[in-house]
Design an enzyme around this catalytic site. Structure first.
Site, PDB file in Angstrom:
ATOM      1  N   ALA A 180      42.865  25.019  35.472  1.00 58.69           N
ATOM      2  CA  ALA A 180      42.645  26.214  34.668  1.00 58.69           C
ATOM      3  C   ALA A 180      42.601  25.875  33.181  1.00 58.69           C
ATOM      4  O   ALA A 180      43.341  25.009  32.702  1.00 58.69           O
ATOM      5  CB  ALA A 180      43.757  27.228  34.941  1.00 58.69           C
ATOM      6  N   HIS A 230      33.381  34.736  28.054  1.00 56.20           N
ATOM      7  CA  HIS A 230      32.337  33.944  28.700  1.00 56.20           C
ATOM      8  C   HIS A 230      30.956  34.434  28.280  1.00 56.20           C
ATOM      9  O   HIS A 230      30.056  33.633  28.004  1.00 56.20           O
ATOM     10  CB  HIS A 230      32.487  34.036  30.225  1.00 56.20           C
ATOM     11  CG  HIS A 230      33.509  33.096  30.790  1.00 56.20           C
ATOM     12  ND1 HIS A 230      33.190  32.095  31.680  1.00 56.20           N
ATOM     13  CD2 HIS A 230      34.847  32.995  30.584  1.00 56.20           C
ATOM     14  CE1 HIS A 230      34.282  31.419  31.994  1.00 56.20           C
ATOM     15  NE2 HIS A 230      35.300  31.959  31.348  1.00 56.20           N
TER      16      HIS A 230
END
Length: 226
Positions: free
Chosen positions: A52, A93
């Site tokens: 992660a 994102h």
């Protein structure tokens, strides 16, 4: 530049060993730098994996741009309207991606999306862990069909396909059954994709490693005694 021994008492043989070790380290570092920045763009599948927050999505996006193809970002996440933190992640994102990329939200029917790809396209699938989680309620027999169908789609899909995958099996064994199921399904999927992918990258510690250059494929058959 010659390497001077820090200890004047080193014998010639010991000095040669030091020089050889230094050269090996330099060559390895150069190999790491070059391998992590070099990619052949005409590929069937690329796998980018890592823990992660490692930067694996950023690296996958960089590779997608390098192909020079029409990029379609395949988002596998199922959006929860009440999860503010998740919405913030998605917004980050989106801000990072080029504006001309097409976005597809495909939480489940991933194989069908791959089959519909064009030779001039690049699919960036982010991520496999989310896709596996979406289908975690499937019975083992149903999941096996889904799993095999994904690999079958790679035989007929066209263009470049970049998969982003999470590494979940490096910690302790989950204490609950659903966690173990997720870990096992994703671990198996990443392993099999890695064997079939043209290039496999590991992103960790702020570095990118090209595992296809540095490693060797895991044997698919157990060794036999002669």
């Amino acid at each position: 530049m010659p390497i001077a021994p820090s200890n004047p008492s080193l014998a010639d043989g010991e000095l040669s060993a030091v020089v050889s070790e230094h050269s090996l380290r330099v060559n390895l570092l150069d190999r790491l730098r070059l391998s992590s920045l070099t990619i052949t763009v005409e590929m069937d599948a690329i796998l980018v994996t890592g823990p992660a927050r490692s930067g694996k999505s950023e690296w996958a996006e960089y590779l997608a741009i390098q192909t020079g193809k029409t990029v379609t970002y395949v988002a596998t996440a199922e959006i929860d309207p009440g999860d503010r933190e998740w919405h913030e992640r998605i917004a980050q994102h989106r801000q990072r991606r080029p504006a001309d990329w097409q976005i597809l939200e495909i939480p489940r029917e991933l194989a069908a999306t791959i089959r519909a790809s064009e030779p001039s396209s690049c699919l960036l699938v982010d991520s496999l862990g989310t896709w596996v989680a979406n289908l975690l309620s499937e019975e083992d027999s149903t999941w096996e069909k889904t799993y095999l169908d994904l690999f079958a789609s790679l035989e007929t899909g066209a263009g470049t396909i970049i998969f982003v995958a999470e590494e979940t099996g490096w910690g302790v064994v989950p204490a609950y059954a659903s966690g173990r199921k997720f870990r096992d399904r994703l671990g198996r999927l990443v392993r099999e994709l890695g064997v079939r992918a043209e290039s496999v990258y590991l992103v960790t510690g702020g570095m990118v490693l090209n595992l296809s250059s540095l490693g060797r494929p895991l044997p698919t058959q157990p060794p036999t005694r002669s």
